[in-house]
Scaffold this active site. Structure first.
Site, PDB file in Angstrom:
ATOM      1  CG  ASP A 272      53.337  -3.916 100.747  1.00 20.81           C
ATOM      2  OD1 ASP A 272      53.526  -3.184  99.986  1.00 20.81           O
ATOM      3  OD2 ASP A 272      53.111  -3.972 101.439  1.00 20.81           O
TER       4      ASP A 272
ATOM      5  CE  LYS B 227      50.474  -6.130 106.572  1.00 18.03           C
ATOM      6  NZ  LYS B 227      50.176  -4.785 106.471  1.00 18.03           N
TER       7      LYS B 227
ATOM      8  CG  MET C 133      45.021   3.262 104.296  1.00 17.64           C
ATOM      9  SD  MET C 133      45.997   1.599 105.847  1.00 17.64           S
ATOM     10  CE  MET C 133      46.658   3.133 107.149  1.00 17.64           C
TER      11      MET C 133
HETATM   12  N1  SAH Z   1      54.247   4.011 105.292  1.00 17.26           N
HETATM   13  C1  SAH Z   1      52.688   4.424 104.107  1.00 17.26           C
HETATM   14  C2  SAH Z   1      51.374   5.309 104.478  1.00 17.26           C
HETATM   15  C3  SAH Z   1      50.993   2.936 104.658  1.00 17.26           C
HETATM   16  S1  SAH Z   1      49.122   2.663 104.392  1.00 17.26           S
HETATM   17  C4  SAH Z   1      53.165   5.985 103.475  1.00 17.26           C
HETATM   18  O1  SAH Z   1      54.241   6.698 104.548  1.00 17.26           O
HETATM   19  O2  SAH Z   1      53.136   6.634 103.189  1.00 17.26           O
HETATM   20  C5  SAH Z   1      48.739   2.519 102.720  1.00 17.26           C
HETATM   21  C6  SAH Z   1      47.889   3.772 102.337  1.00 17.26           C
HETATM   22  O3  SAH Z   1      49.032   5.289 102.054  1.00 17.26           O
HETATM   23  C7  SAH Z   1      47.027   4.220 100.973  1.00 17.26           C
HETATM   24  O4  SAH Z   1      46.174   3.604 101.596  1.00 17.26           O
HETATM   25  C8  SAH Z   1      46.619   5.606 100.380  1.00 17.26           C
HETATM   26  O5  SAH Z   1      45.943   6.536 101.357  1.00 17.26           O
HETATM   27  C9  SAH Z   1      48.156   6.223 100.691  1.00 17.26           C
HETATM   28  N2  SAH Z   1      49.256   5.870  99.731  1.00 17.26           N
HETATM   29  C10 SAH Z   1      50.547   5.107  99.845  1.00 17.26           C
HETATM   30  N3  SAH Z   1      50.502   5.127  98.679  1.00 17.26           N
HETATM   31  C11 SAH Z   1      49.599   6.400  97.786  1.00 17.26           C
HETATM   32  C12 SAH Z   1      50.317   6.816  96.390  1.00 17.26           C
HETATM   33  N4  SAH Z   1      51.337   6.617  95.816  1.00 17.26           N
HETATM   34  N5  SAH Z   1      49.278   7.399  95.789  1.00 17.26           N
HETATM   35  C13 SAH Z   1      47.776   7.737  97.303  1.00 17.26           C
HETATM   36  N6  SAH Z   1      47.961   6.785  98.569  1.00 17.26           N
HETATM   37  C14 SAH Z   1      49.410   6.341  98.587  1.00 17.26           C
END
Ligand code: SAH
Length: 241
Positions: free
Chosen positions: A35, A57, A171
Site C-alpha cells: 500500500d 489500504k 491513526m
Molecule cells: N504498522 C505501522 C502503523 C500502521 S497504522 C507502524 O508500525 O508504524 C497507520 C498509522 O501509522 C498512520 O495513521 C500514522 O498514525 C502512523 N504513521 C505511519 N507512518 C507514518 C509517518 N511516516 N509519519 C507519521 N505517521 C505515520
C-alpha cells in the site's frame, strides 16, 4: 511446493530505515502486496521482476478488503509463490499483521514476520522527542485513535488519563476532539503538552506543538492530515524544530 508469506515492516519511511532482512526478502519475492504507507522511496525500489499488487489500504481508502488480501496471500502461496506483504512501520503494530499470520497459519502456509521500525517511536525521535526519558516518562502507551469514537472503547481512558507516561497515538487525526475530551474528562491535566507530527521522514513533514485543551482548535486551524503521530506528555518539551 507451497510458497511462504513474509509480513514485512518497511519502517517509517526511506530506504535507510529498512532492515537488511526486509531488503533480502523483498528482493527475492515473486509477488509483493503493498500500500502507499511505506512511501515513495521504498515503493520505487521494489524489484522489477516481482509482480506488484497495490492493495492500497490506508487513510480510509480500502481498495481491497482485508479478507480479500488474506485469501489472495493464501492463494498465491498455495500456488508456490513467495509473497511479501509490505507494510509501513512494523507489521505487528496496528498493521493487521497478527490477523494475517493467524489466517496463514490456519491455511497451513509458512509465514515469517520481518520486524520494521515503528512510526510511533521513530517519527517523534526524528524531531528530538524521546518516547521515554528518566526525568519525564518511565512508560509509554501506544494506542489507536480509532478507539476514541467508540462508546464501548477497548481503551481504558480513565487509566490512560491518569497514567504518568507518554501516550503515542496512531491513526488519531480524525478523532482529535474525542481524544482530547476523553483524556481531559478523565482527569488528565488540560495543559499537558502535545505534538502532532504529520508525514514523518517525508519532505512535507510538519510538526505542531500545543496543549491537550488547545488541540481541537489547532486541528481546525491547521487541518492535520494522515499519516500523523500524536505524542502526549512532558517529553514533548524536548522537541526542537
Ligand atoms: N504498522 C505501522 C502503523 C500502521 S497504522 C507502524 O508500525 O508504524 C497507520 C498509522 O501509522 C498512520 O495513521 C500514522 O498514525 C502512523 N504513521 C505511519 N507512518 C507514518 C509517518 N511516516 N509519519 C507519521 N505517521 C505515520
Amino acid at each position: 511446493m507451497t510458497g511462504k508469506v513474509y509480513l514485512v515492516g518497511a519502517g517509517p519511511g526511506g530506504l535507510s530505515l529498512l532492515t537488511f532482512r526486509a531488503r533480502e526478502v523483498i528482493d527475492k519475492a515473486d509477488v509483493i502486496l503493498y500500500d502507499q504507507l511505506p512511501g515513495e522511496e521504498i515503493l520505487s525500489s521494489l524489484p522489477a521482476k516481482a509482480e506488484k499488487i497495490d492493495v492500497g489500504k490506508w487513510g480510509g481508502h480500502h481498495t481491497m478488503p482485508q479478507e480479500e488480501i488474506e485469501s489472495l496471500m493464501v492463494r498465491l502461496a498455495s500456488a508456490g509463490k513467495n509473497v511479501v506483504r509490505l507494510k509501513g512501520g512494523d507489521p505487528f503494530v496496528f498493521g493487521r499483521g497478527g490477523e494475517e499470520m493467524e489466517t496463514l497459519r490456519a491455511a497451513g502456509i509458512p509465514v515469517e514476520a520481518v520486524p520494521g521500525i515503528t512510526s510511533g517511536i521513530a517519527v517523534p525521535e526524528s524531531v528530538g522527542i524521546p518516547v521515554t526519558h528518566r526525568d519525564f516518562a518511565s512508560s509509554v502507551t501506544f494506542i489507536t485513535g480509532h478507539e476514541s469514537e467508540k462508546e464501548e472503547s477497548a481503551i481504558d481512558w480513565a487509566w490512560l488519563a491518569l497514567s504518568p507516561g507518554t501516550i503515542v497515538i496512531y491513526m488519531g487525526v480524525k478523532n482529535i476532539p474525542q481524544i482530547s475530551t476523553r483524556l481531559i474528562e478523565n482527569g488528565m491535566d488540560s495543559l499537558t503538552k502535545v505534538a502532532v507530527i504529520e508525514n514523518g521522514f517525508r519532505e512535507n513533514q510538519r510538526v505542531t506543538c500545543t496543549t491537550l485543551e488547545e488541540l481541537p482548535a489547532k486541528a481546525e486551524e491547521v487541518g492535520f492530515k494522515a499519516p500523523a503521530i500524536i505524542v502526549i506528555g512532558e517529553v514533548v518539551s524536548l522537541y526542537r524544530g
